[in-house]
Design a protein around this motif. Sequence first.
Motif, PDB file in Angstrom:
ATOM      1  N   LEU A  90       0.826  -1.208   0.000  1.00 39.63           N
ATOM      2  CA  LEU A  90       0.000   0.000   0.000  1.00 39.63           C
ATOM      3  C   LEU A  90       0.857   1.254   0.000  1.00 39.63           C
ATOM      4  O   LEU A  90       0.575   2.205  -0.732  1.00 39.63           O
ATOM      5  CB  LEU A  90      -0.934   0.004   1.212  1.00 39.63           C
ATOM      6  N   ARG A  91       1.922   1.274   0.770  1.00 36.63           N
ATOM      7  CA  ARG A  91       2.744   2.475   0.860  1.00 36.63           C
ATOM      8  C   ARG A  91       3.378   2.802  -0.494  1.00 36.63           C
ATOM      9  O   ARG A  91       3.338   3.957  -0.956  1.00 36.63           O
ATOM     10  CB  ARG A  91       3.809   2.281   1.920  1.00 36.63           C
ATOM     11  N   ALA A  92       3.935   1.801  -1.174  1.00 38.35           N
ATOM     12  CA  ALA A  92       4.568   2.041  -2.471  1.00 38.35           C
ATOM     13  C   ALA A  92       3.542   2.512  -3.497  1.00 38.35           C
ATOM     14  O   ALA A  92       3.800   3.435  -4.282  1.00 38.35           O
ATOM     15  CB  ALA A  92       5.261   0.772  -2.957  1.00 38.35           C
ATOM     16  N   ALA A  93       2.359   1.889  -3.508  1.00 43.68           N
ATOM     17  CA  ALA A  93       1.317   2.281  -4.452  1.00 43.68           C
ATOM     18  C   ALA A  93       0.804   3.683  -4.146  1.00 43.68           C
ATOM     19  O   ALA A  93       0.499   4.455  -5.066  1.00 43.68           O
ATOM     20  CB  ALA A  93       0.174   1.273  -4.409  1.00 43.68           C
ATOM     21  N   PHE A  94       0.687   4.023  -2.865  1.00 44.90           N
ATOM     22  CA  PHE A  94       0.206   5.350  -2.467  1.00 44.90           C
ATOM     23  C   PHE A  94       1.207   6.421  -2.901  1.00 44.90           C
ATOM     24  O   PHE A  94       0.828   7.488  -3.409  1.00 44.90           O
ATOM     25  CB  PHE A  94       0.000   5.400  -0.947  1.00 44.90           C
ATOM     26  N   VAL A  95       2.498   6.140  -2.728  1.00 47.06           N
ATOM     27  CA  VAL A  95       3.523   7.102  -3.155  1.00 47.06           C
ATOM     28  C   VAL A  95       3.464   7.301  -4.668  1.00 47.06           C
ATOM     29  O   VAL A  95       3.522   8.431  -5.168  1.00 47.06           O
ATOM     30  CB  VAL A  95       4.923   6.642  -2.710  1.00 47.06           C
ATOM     31  N   ASP A  96       3.325   6.208  -5.426  1.00 44.36           N
ATOM     32  CA  ASP A  96       3.241   6.321  -6.885  1.00 44.36           C
ATOM     33  C   ASP A  96       2.008   7.126  -7.308  1.00 44.36           C
ATOM     34  O   ASP A  96       2.085   7.974  -8.209  1.00 44.36           O
ATOM     35  CB  ASP A  96       3.190   4.928  -7.512  1.00 44.36           C
ATOM     36  N   ALA A  97       0.864   6.853  -6.672  1.00 40.62           N
ATOM     37  CA  ALA A  97      -0.352   7.590  -6.991  1.00 40.62           C
ATOM     38  C   ALA A  97      -0.195   9.070  -6.651  1.00 40.62           C
ATOM     39  O   ALA A  97      -0.630   9.951  -7.407  1.00 40.62           O
ATOM     40  CB  ALA A  97      -1.542   6.996  -6.236  1.00 40.62           C
ATOM     41  N   ALA A  98       0.434   9.343  -5.513  1.00 40.85           N
ATOM     42  CA  ALA A  98       0.637  10.731  -5.101  1.00 40.85           C
ATOM     43  C   ALA A  98       1.563  11.461  -6.071  1.00 40.85           C
ATOM     44  O   ALA A  98       1.346  12.631  -6.393  1.00 40.85           O
ATOM     45  CB  ALA A  98       1.207  10.782  -3.687  1.00 40.85           C
ATOM     46  N   ARG A  99       2.597  10.773  -6.545  1.00 40.26           N
ATOM     47  CA  ARG A  99       3.505  11.401  -7.511  1.00 40.26           C
ATOM     48  C   ARG A  99       2.772  11.751  -8.802  1.00 40.26           C
ATOM     49  O   ARG A  99       2.982  12.834  -9.373  1.00 40.26           O
ATOM     50  CB  ARG A  99       4.679  10.475  -7.796  1.00 40.26           C
ATOM     51  N   THR A 100       1.917  10.862  -9.271  1.00 42.54           N
ATOM     52  CA  THR A 100       1.144  11.130 -10.473  1.00 42.54           C
ATOM     53  C   THR A 100       0.219  12.318 -10.273  1.00 42.54           C
ATOM     54  O   THR A 100       0.098  13.206 -11.130  1.00 42.54           O
ATOM     55  CB  THR A 100       0.326   9.885 -10.859  1.00 42.54           C
ATOM     56  N   TRP A 101      -0.443  12.350  -9.132  1.00 45.92           N
ATOM     57  CA  TRP A 101      -1.384  13.414  -8.796  1.00 45.92           C
ATOM     58  C   TRP A 101      -0.675  14.764  -8.701  1.00 45.92           C
ATOM     59  O   TRP A 101      -1.084  15.759  -9.310  1.00 45.92           O
ATOM     60  CB  TRP A 101      -2.079  13.031  -7.500  1.00 45.92           C
ATOM     61  N   VAL A 102       0.420  14.797  -7.920  1.00 45.32           N
ATOM     62  CA  VAL A 102       1.123  16.064  -7.709  1.00 45.32           C
ATOM     63  C   VAL A 102       1.760  16.557  -9.006  1.00 45.32           C
ATOM     64  O   VAL A 102       1.783  17.764  -9.274  1.00 45.32           O
ATOM     65  CB  VAL A 102       2.170  15.908  -6.589  1.00 45.32           C
ATOM     66  N   ALA A 103       2.269  15.640  -9.823  1.00 42.30           N
ATOM     67  CA  ALA A 103       2.835  16.052 -11.108  1.00 42.30           C
ATOM     68  C   ALA A 103       1.778  16.731 -11.967  1.00 42.30           C
ATOM     69  O   ALA A 103       2.064  17.711 -12.671  1.00 42.30           O
ATOM     70  CB  ALA A 103       3.422  14.842 -11.825  1.00 42.30           C
ATOM     71  N   ALA A 104       0.555  16.218 -11.918  1.00 45.01           N
ATOM     72  CA  ALA A 104      -0.533  16.834 -12.685  1.00 45.01           C
ATOM     73  C   ALA A 104      -0.858  18.225 -12.163  1.00 45.01           C
ATOM     74  O   ALA A 104      -1.154  19.143 -12.942  1.00 45.01           O
ATOM     75  CB  ALA A 104      -1.768  15.939 -12.640  1.00 45.01           C
ATOM     76  N   VAL A 105      -0.815  18.392 -10.837  1.00 47.40           N
ATOM     77  CA  VAL A 105      -1.066  19.711 -10.249  1.00 47.40           C
ATOM     78  C   VAL A 105       0.027  20.688 -10.659  1.00 47.40           C
ATOM     79  O   VAL A 105      -0.231  21.814 -11.097  1.00 47.40           O
ATOM     80  CB  VAL A 105      -1.140  19.613  -8.716  1.00 47.40           C
ATOM     81  N   ARG A 106       1.274  20.259 -10.541  1.00 47.00           N
ATOM     82  CA  ARG A 106       2.399  21.148 -10.851  1.00 47.00           C
ATOM     83  C   ARG A 106       2.446  21.513 -12.329  1.00 47.00           C
ATOM     84  O   ARG A 106       2.923  22.586 -12.697  1.00 47.00           O
ATOM     85  CB  ARG A 106       3.718  20.482 -10.449  1.00 47.00           C
ATOM     86  N   GLY A 107       1.959  20.606 -13.172  1.00 49.93           N
ATOM     87  CA  GLY A 107       2.019  20.856 -14.596  1.00 49.93           C
ATOM     88  C   GLY A 107       0.824  21.600 -15.159  1.00 49.93           C
ATOM     89  O   GLY A 107       0.767  21.854 -16.365  1.00 49.93           O
ATOM     90  N   ASN A 108      -0.126  21.944 -14.305  1.00 41.17           N
ATOM     91  CA  ASN A 108      -1.339  22.604 -14.778  1.00 41.17           C
ATOM     92  C   ASN A 108      -1.358  24.047 -14.287  1.00 41.17           C
ATOM     93  O   ASN A 108      -1.852  24.347 -13.206  1.00 41.17           O
ATOM     94  CB  ASN A 108      -2.577  21.853 -14.277  1.00 41.17           C
ATOM     95  N   ALA A 109      -0.798  24.938 -15.092  1.00 42.35           N
ATOM     96  CA  ALA A 109      -0.727  26.345 -14.694  1.00 42.35           C
ATOM     97  C   ALA A 109      -2.107  26.967 -14.558  1.00 42.35           C
ATOM     98  O   ALA A 109      -2.306  27.894 -13.763  1.00 42.35           O
ATOM     99  CB  ALA A 109       0.104  27.130 -15.709  1.00 42.35           C
TER     100      ALA A 109
END
Length: 215
Positions: A90-109
């Motif tokens: 769960l921890r590894a999957a949660f980190v991967d999901a969070a990275r995908t989510w945050v990358a989308a936030v950072r990339g959406n001006a």
Amino acid sequence: MDIKPRPAGPRAEAKRQAIVKAAREAFLRDGFGVGMDAIAAGAGVSKVTVYNHFGSKEALFTAVVAGALDEPLDGASTTALAALADAPDLRAAFVDAARTWVAAVRGNADVIALRNLVAAELHRFPEIAQAWQGHGPEGHHPAVADALRELAGRGRLVVPDLDTAIIQLYALLVFPHLVFGSYGTTIDDDATDRLITHGVDMFLDYYAPPVPPEA
């Protein structure tokens, strides 16, 4: 006064989406002061059609903001969150999901720009804040709510207050970027990854099911 029902059906929905798209571009370009004529022209509809769908510029602005702020949870982010309940680690999957989510936030001006526009315009029409409060965190963030609800249902987390948990997860992962973005700066990649990994650890530690006592 009689209130006309909002137009319905596939054709009306297509027009509604075109209006929201045009309004988003116009608000980001010219701010809230943009005229409804310009928005209607951008959508390829009449100003009457815009008012038939939304009733007011404030209602249209609220629709634009409501759609944009959760935009990073479309696509890959939603898929990653939905897969958490079945993840062996769960921890590894949660980190991967969070990275995908945050990358989308950072990339959406647009998300940060609209968030700043809301902050600048709230004094002109507080109904935006009232509309958001009326739905609550669960209603505004269904992908996150569904993921946490499923994890709790499987016994992998203990989440007694779902709305609070959603806000806490956003605070750990997303809000730092929105706050820094509002000041015209960014969090670098290394700091972002530390925020993600430490934030996931904090969240999972807090909501972890109790460890049964040793026999």
